[in-house]
Scaffold this motif. Structure first.
Motif, mmCIF file in Angstrom:
data_model
loop_
_atom_site.group_PDB
_atom_site.id
_atom_site.type_symbol
_atom_site.label_atom_id
_atom_site.label_comp_id
_atom_site.label_asym_id
_atom_site.label_seq_id
_atom_site.Cartn_x
_atom_site.Cartn_y
_atom_site.Cartn_z
ATOM 1 N N GLY A 1 0.720 -1.896 0.213
ATOM 2 C CA GLY A 1 0.186 0.164 0.175
ATOM 3 C C GLY A 1 1.058 0.919 0.123
ATOM 4 N N ALA A 2 1.888 1.430 1.046
ATOM 5 C CA ALA A 2 2.655 2.866 1.172
ATOM 6 C C ALA A 2 3.483 2.627 0.352
ATOM 7 C CB ALA A 2 2.763 2.716 2.836
ATOM 8 N N ASN A 3 4.293 1.839 -0.183
ATOM 9 C CA ASN A 3 5.272 2.087 -1.271
ATOM 10 C C ASN A 3 5.035 2.382 -2.646
ATOM 11 O OD1 ASN A 3 7.506 2.273 1.155
ATOM 12 N ND2 ASN A 3 7.175 -0.071 0.613
ATOM 13 N N ASP A 4 6.219 2.524 -2.818
ATOM 14 C CA ASP A 4 5.873 2.672 -5.401
ATOM 15 C C ASP A 4 6.625 1.608 -5.028
ATOM 16 O OD1 ASP A 4 4.722 5.210 -5.115
ATOM 17 O OD2 ASP A 4 6.707 5.973 -6.040
ATOM 18 N N GLU A 5 5.428 0.444 -5.531
ATOM 19 C CA GLU A 5 6.116 -0.641 -6.469
ATOM 20 C C GLU A 5 5.885 -1.533 -7.253
ATOM 21 O OE1 GLU A 5 7.798 -2.823 -3.867
ATOM 22 O OE2 GLU A 5 7.159 -2.004 -1.911
ATOM 23 N N LEU A 6 6.741 -2.006 -8.196
ATOM 24 C CA LEU A 6 6.495 -2.511 -9.560
ATOM 25 C C LEU A 6 6.125 -4.363 -9.381
ATOM 26 C CD1 LEU A 6 7.452 -1.393 -12.382
ATOM 27 C CD2 LEU A 6 9.529 -2.892 -12.042
ATOM 28 N N TRP A 7 4.904 -4.321 -10.126
ATOM 29 C CA TRP A 7 4.497 -5.165 -10.401
ATOM 30 C C TRP A 7 4.699 -6.449 -11.653
ATOM 31 C CZ3 TRP A 7 3.925 -8.592 -6.110
ATOM 32 C CH2 TRP A 7 3.778 -8.161 -4.888
ATOM 33 N N GLN B 1 -12.296 -3.836 5.715
ATOM 34 C CA GLN B 1 -11.137 -3.606 5.541
ATOM 35 C C GLN B 1 -9.707 -2.686 5.768
ATOM 36 O OE1 GLN B 1 -9.605 -7.166 4.766
ATOM 37 N NE2 GLN B 1 -11.969 -7.704 5.010
ATOM 38 N N ILE B 2 -9.427 -2.762 5.883
ATOM 39 C CA ILE B 2 -8.094 -1.416 5.283
ATOM 40 C C ILE B 2 -8.669 -0.417 4.047
ATOM 41 C CG2 ILE B 2 -5.583 -0.337 5.012
ATOM 42 C CD1 ILE B 2 -5.064 -2.546 7.325
ATOM 43 N N ASP B 3 -8.972 0.710 3.819
ATOM 44 C CA ASP B 3 -8.384 1.245 3.088
ATOM 45 C C ASP B 3 -7.736 1.231 2.304
ATOM 46 O OD1 ASP B 3 -11.325 1.321 3.130
ATOM 47 O OD2 ASP B 3 -11.752 2.825 4.117
ATOM 48 N N LEU B 4 -7.276 0.519 1.247
ATOM 49 C CA LEU B 4 -6.371 0.668 -0.105
ATOM 50 C C LEU B 4 -6.237 1.721 -1.066
ATOM 51 C CD1 LEU B 4 -5.422 -3.599 0.156
ATOM 52 C CD2 LEU B 4 -3.737 -1.892 1.066
ATOM 53 N N PRO B 5 -4.746 1.839 -1.370
ATOM 54 C CA PRO B 5 -5.126 3.456 -2.429
ATOM 55 C C PRO B 5 -5.196 2.687 -3.603
ATOM 56 C CG PRO B 5 -2.496 2.685 -1.940
ATOM 57 C CD PRO B 5 -3.463 1.984 -0.835
ATOM 58 N N GLU B 6 -6.120 3.623 -3.811
ATOM 59 C CA GLU B 6 -6.349 3.570 -5.565
ATOM 60 C C GLU B 6 -4.719 3.450 -6.410
ATOM 61 O OE1 GLU B 6 -9.343 3.203 -7.030
ATOM 62 O OE2 GLU B 6 -10.023 2.909 -4.800
ATOM 63 N N PRO B 7 -4.366 3.202 -7.431
ATOM 64 C CA PRO B 7 -3.878 3.619 -8.243
ATOM 65 C C PRO B 7 -3.715 4.913 -8.990
ATOM 66 C CG PRO B 7 -5.122 1.676 -9.378
ATOM 67 C CD PRO B 7 -6.681 2.488 -8.240
ATOM 68 N N SER B 8 -1.646 5.008 -9.259
ATOM 69 C CA SER B 8 -1.360 6.424 -9.886
ATOM 70 C C SER B 8 -1.676 6.772 -11.052
ATOM 71 C CB SER B 8 0.010 5.525 -8.991
ATOM 72 O OG SER B 8 0.683 8.270 -9.847
ATOM 73 N N THR B 9 -1.478 7.926 -10.668
ATOM 74 C CA THR B 9 -1.588 7.431 -12.830
ATOM 75 C C THR B 9 -0.048 7.082 -13.023
ATOM 76 O OG1 THR B 9 -1.289 10.469 -12.549
ATOM 77 C CG2 THR B 9 -3.365 10.110 -12.899
ATOM 78 N N SER B 10 0.423 7.130 -13.088
ATOM 79 C CA SER B 10 2.334 7.348 -12.868
ATOM 80 C C SER B 10 2.013 6.018 -13.877
ATOM 81 C CB SER B 10 3.345 7.474 -11.972
ATOM 82 O OG SER B 10 4.281 6.912 -12.659
ATOM 83 N N ARG B 11 3.420 5.374 -14.912
ATOM 84 C CA ARG B 11 3.654 4.721 -15.241
ATOM 85 C C ARG B 11 4.275 3.466 -14.938
ATOM 86 N NH1 ARG B 11 5.519 4.928 -20.861
ATOM 87 N NH2 ARG B 11 4.760 7.314 -21.088
ATOM 88 N N TRP B 12 4.977 4.263 -13.176
ATOM 89 C CA TRP B 12 6.232 3.520 -12.514
ATOM 90 C C TRP B 12 5.368 2.878 -11.377
ATOM 91 C CZ3 TRP B 12 9.812 3.589 -8.763
ATOM 92 C CH2 TRP B 12 10.262 3.037 -8.871
ATOM 93 N N ILE B 13 4.786 4.251 -10.369
ATOM 94 C CA ILE B 13 4.378 3.933 -9.678
ATOM 95 C C ILE B 13 3.091 3.034 -8.865
ATOM 96 C CG2 ILE B 13 2.936 5.314 -7.492
ATOM 97 C CD1 ILE B 13 4.182 7.548 -8.276
ATOM 98 N N VAL B 14 3.465 2.586 -8.393
ATOM 99 C CA VAL B 14 2.064 1.439 -8.648
ATOM 100 C C VAL B 14 0.873 2.305 -7.212
ATOM 101 C CG1 VAL B 14 1.660 -0.557 -8.032
ATOM 102 C CG2 VAL B 14 3.539 -0.587 -9.462
ATOM 103 N N SER B 15 1.410 2.281 -6.646
ATOM 104 C CA SER B 15 -0.185 2.490 -5.065
ATOM 105 C C SER B 15 0.397 3.987 -4.928
ATOM 106 C CB SER B 15 0.186 1.102 -3.963
ATOM 107 O OG SER B 15 1.660 1.526 -3.830
ATOM 108 N N THR B 16 -0.712 4.598 -4.370
ATOM 109 C CA THR B 16 -0.915 5.784 -4.236
ATOM 110 C C THR B 16 -0.971 6.074 -2.827
ATOM 111 O OG1 THR B 16 -3.254 6.040 -5.154
ATOM 112 C CG2 THR B 16 -0.793 6.244 -6.529
ATOM 113 N N VAL B 17 -0.439 5.939 -1.916
ATOM 114 C CA VAL B 17 -0.605 6.270 -0.433
ATOM 115 C C VAL B 17 0.173 7.777 -0.834
ATOM 116 C CG1 VAL B 17 0.219 6.508 1.919
ATOM 117 C CG2 VAL B 17 -0.922 4.359 0.827
ATOM 118 N N THR B 18 -0.634 8.815 0.111
ATOM 119 C CA THR B 18 0.020 10.302 -0.069
ATOM 120 C C THR B 18 0.670 10.653 1.288
ATOM 121 O OG1 THR B 18 -1.682 11.173 1.187
ATOM 122 C CG2 THR B 18 -1.629 11.265 -1.516
#
Length: 894
Positions: free
Chosen positions: A120-126, A528-545
């Motif tokens: 959720g919190a990090n920028d990850e790549l999948w 459930q925990i509210d997990l973040p919505e997808p980011s508009t970045s092409r590399w960022i996977v998640s968007t906790v602010t």
């Protein structure tokens, strides 16, 4: 159909939630989660219940030296899923999410650990593979081969290895039987026997771009990559404060290369890892778990390196973010390395514990020169540990003859010849039976659509459909207090050895099938925990602010683990547009009025009662609408609805309905009590229990009828309904107000603590028409009735009437110290006893064998002959006629 792509989605949990929304309702057979650090309480909130609810057998496997949890916070491991540990000389570092369904598969291979940070919190790549219609993909076949080979190189318990082998066999079978797919495309690389760098195609290449949060202290991996790929230019992405690196060693490693340093923004931790190279306009990439370290890229697992998993792809889009300044290598300064630790972790590694009919089996990663003491605890709390025996010296596995409760905590300790001591991490007793896949073919009644609260409050068409659905559900489930247990969960909820946590998990799974996931969460406060919505970045996977100050990985101790950011767990107040408020008021009142109705269609009057999950759901909707301010300040009609809801929650189903309260876990009645306390708190606002006003009278009547229920409540059981007063005209119940009303009820109810004790046994206890009704899955009801009578009789000097019912037999006891009268149905005679101190009804009748109970006085009295003299006096004291007692006792007996 199959596809593989680098993708942007907020979390791997998205894959599970998307599965719940499938139109074909396809069962899910297997869920496998692999990671370095594992946060079990987090997974038990966002992933495990959903996976189990979909029917999946679930396994979570992480590094034996890591774990972000306290054992007391883990409640489902071993009894709801397999928690496996893996160990090697380096770090066990792959990140995998695998879902295998009846005809579809989902595979995610990437960089995020199964923690709040990684999901959720990090920028990850999948890289995500999606297959449908029994199709397969080369990555699935590669994963099967890797899972098959893994136990030969990495230490793990035999049952964990067997589990991975079974998953591998499923993937292989599907791949062999699937239509032929493309021969080119992404492939899975691992380093069990060869380093990852050795498997990359040799250069020269035009450019290399790379990023990882960790670069080894000597920058050995960077130098090896440059030697292998021979790039014309290198661009290295770094977060100056958060990346772990040594500027001087990087300069030496990249000396002679045209190098730029891309300084990435630090609004969030970038934990995605990749090496990307370009030849002309064509790009290739290695993504997945490996950092830019020697242990990850340059050493095989067998040679002492990490255990890594990566995806090799061609024709990829650029992965390095374009934003951020690019500076010369010579300007790079600083040293931000984190303390180094080996992947071996604890010197004493307990890989797992398993229970079956033959006993408790434990497995160590390595033998010790001295005996290893094994201790167990029901929940891992301090002071609860007890030793059960020792593993002999120089042995890695041992079996103890007495089986252990599934989910119990286990640890190992030893004292070595040099006098030092060692203690293992805690593992949880695994039961293959309790953790087995559940078949989800359930023909029980359910809502026709999946609803959300926001849709019900803003979409008039959805609200009308929901109201119709409730009417249909009431007809189909008349008399039920719980969803009918599906064939898949029937054994889990009926067997005596099933753990409480597993029964609760099974119950919630059936509720989700009946009313859907979002509404079940509202009914039972299990959102459930509210997990973040997808980011508009092409590399960022998640968007906790929010920012993350530290991150985890394989080679660094403090600061290298996931440090989950604070999550705002406060409940959210729905927003109801002004033009929808009148509709919502009428709609929710009709829903409340429809929870319990009288039916005279067959000539006799009977009540049709909605199942308890539906009653709790409507109560939750009502509380949310009060918090949304849909009633005007001078409109108090909401009070009538609260009174109706309290009456509905207090109703218990008939003891012989065959579906019911005695089959539901104790958490259900605890939730009902807590919700009732919130409703009573709201109803008592601007009212008193002694006044003569209209609001006072209705509040006093509800208080008189339900204060025993409220006295049993725990405010934490309905904290999700204690909403903040964010909206104008909001009516909300605060924690302090609910606590006060419960305290007031307990002052009036001396039985509250005793009833809570019985509920901990899994029994339902209610009081109606002067008789305490006890229902549960116990065998002989005689000792239960005597125990309840004895415990309740201690609270007050007056007599106690108790009936204990197990669904097949019941026993009635009238206890007026020292006199006791007993009727053990189906026998039709009264037995009278005198129980003098120090004996009690509980001690006297503990065996359940009436022929062996001393102290009987007088003859056996047939039912039709009237009550024995002692019972006649008791009934006179309580103001109940003998015919009324017989009618109450036999009204539900068929």
């Amino acid at each position: 159909m199959s596809a593989a792509q680098h993708t942007r989605f907020a979390s791997p949990a998205t894959l599970l939630h998307e599965w719940t929304e499938r139109g074909d309702k396809q069962p899910l057979h297997e869920v496998l989660l692999l990671g370095f650090t594992v946060d079990l309480p987090f997974l038990e909130r966002v992933a495990i219940p959903v996976a189990r609810g979909l029917g999946a057998r679930t396994a979570v496997i992480g590094d034996a030296a890591q774990g972000l949890y306290d054992p007391v916070d883990v409640r489902m491991a071993g009894r709801g899923y397999l928690h496996g540990l893996a160990g090697c000389r380096g770090a066990f570092h792959p990140k995998v999410v695998l879902l295998i369904g009846e005809h579809a598969c989902r595979l995610a291979v990437g960089s995020g650990n199964p923690t709040l940070s990684g999901w959720g919190a990090n920028d990850e790549l999948w890289t995500v593979v999606e297959t449908e219609d029994d199709a397969s993909h080369a990555l699935l076949a590669d994963l099967a081969d890797w899972l098959e080979e893994l136990p030969a190189v990495v230490d793990m318990a035999p049952w964990t290895a067997s589990h991975l082998g079974e998953v591998a066999a499923l993937l292989t079978e599907r791949h062999v039987n699937a239509p032929a797919g493309p021969e080119t495309g992404p492939r899975l690389l691992h380093n069990l026997h060869r380093s990852l760098v050795e498997q990359l195609p040799p250069g020269p290449v035009d450019e290399v771009q790379a990023h990882a949060p960790f670069i080894d202290p000597q920058a050995h991996a960077l130098r090896t990559l440059v030697d292998r790929l021979m790039p014309g230019r290198v661009t290295l992405g770094l977060q100056p404060r958060w990346s772990s690196y040594d500027a001087e060693t990087i300069k030496r490693a990249l000396d002679g290369c045209s190098t730029g340093i891309r300084l990435l923004d630090e609004t969030r931790m970038r934990h995605g890892k990749f090496v990307e190279w370009r030849i002309g306009e064509r790009r290739h990439a290695l993504t997945g778990s490996p950092n830019l370290t020697r242990a990850a890229l340059c050493t095989s697992t067998g040679e002492g390196g990490n255990c890594e998993l990566a995806v090799l792809s061609a024709d990829t889009s650029p992965l390095l973010p374009g934003e951020g300044a690019t500076t010369a290598l010579t300007s790079l300064k600083g040293r931000t390395l984190r303390p180094f630790t080996t992947g071996a972790g604890r010197a004493l590694v307990l890989l797992g514990a398993k229970t079956d009919s033959e006993g408790l089996h434990v497995s160590l990663a390595r033998s010790e020169p001295t005996p290893v003491v094994i201790s167990t605890s029901p929940d891992g709390s301090p002071g609860s540990w007890s030793g059960i025996g020792s593993i002999p010296a120089r042995k890695t596995a041992f079996s103890f003859p007495v089986p252990e409760v599934p989910g119990a905590a286990v640890r190992a300790t030893c004292r070595r010849p040099d006098g030092s001591s060692a203690e293992s991490a805690v593992v949880f007793v695994y039961s293959p039976v309790h953790s087995a896949r559940r078949h989800t073919h359930d023909n029980g009644p359910r809502l026709s659509h999946d609803y959300t609260t926001q849709a019900l409050f803003t979409d008039e068409r959805a609200a009308r459909r929901f109201e119709t659905d409730l009417l249909r559900l009431r007809e189909l489930t008349a008399g039920m207090s719980a969803p009918r247990v599906s064939p898949a969960t029937e054994s889990a909820t009926s067997t005596a050895v099933t753990s409480g946590a597993d029964r609760w998990d099974a119950y919630l799974a059936d509720c989700r099938r009946m009313i859907g996931l979002p509404l079940t969460d509202l009914a039972f406060g299990t959102a459930q925990i509210d997990l973040p919505e997808p980011s508009t970045s092409r590399w960022i996977v998640s968007t906790v602010t929010f920012a993350v100050s530290a991150e985890e990985d394989e080679e660094y101790g403090e600061g290298a683990e996931d440090e989950d950011p604070a999550v705002d767990g406060s409940a959210r107040v729905p927003c109801v547009p002004p033009d929808q408020r009148a509709r919502c008021r009428g709609w929710v009142r009709r829903c409340a009025d429809g929870l319990v109705v009288s039916d005279t269609s067959d000539g006799s009057e009977k009540l049709l009662v909605q199942p308890l999950p539906v009653r709790l759901l409507v109560a939750g909707l009502y509380v949310q609408l009060l918090a949304a301010g849909v009633w005007d300040d001078d409109d108090h009609t909401w009070r009538e609805g609260l009174s109706v809801l309290l009456e509905a929650l207090a109703l218990q189903s008939a003891p012989n309905d065959g579906t019911a309260e005695q089959q539901a876990p104790p958490e259900t009645s605890r939730r009902a009590d807590a919700v009732a306390a919130v409703l009573m708190t709201l109803l008592s606002q601007d009212a008193t229990f002694t006044g003569g006003g209209e609001h006072d009278v209705s509040a006093a009547r509800a208080w008189q009828n339900h204060r025993s229920m409220i006295a049993r409540a725990d405010p934490a059981g309905a904290e999700d309904l204690m909403l903040p007063p964010e909206q104008a005209l909001a009516r909300v119940a605060s924690w302090s107000e609910v606590e006060r009303i419960i305290s007031l009820a307990r002052d009036d109810d001396p039985y509250a603590e005793v009833i809570e004790e019985f509920r901990d046994e899994g029994w339902s206890v209610t009081y109606e028409d002067g008789i305490w009704e006890v229902m549960g899955s116990f065998g002989n009801p005689v000792p239960v009735a005597a125990r309840v009578a004895a415990r309740l009789g201690r609270q007050r000097a007056d007599c106690v009437l108790v009936r204990a019912w197990n669904g097949h037999r019941w026993t009635f006891v009238a206890w007026d110290d020292p006199h006791l009268v007993l009727l053990n149905h189906p026998a039709s005679v009264w037995r009278s006893y005198r129980v003098r101190p120090p004996a009690t009804p509980e001690s006297r009748f503990s065996s359940g064998d009436l022929s062996a109970v001393p102290g009987r006085v007088g003859p056996l009295v047939p039912l039709q002959g009237g009550p024995p003299e002692t019972l006649r006096k008791v009934l006179a004291d309580v103001g109940k006629a003998y015919p009324d007692l017989i009618r109450l006792l036999f009204a539900d007996v068929t």
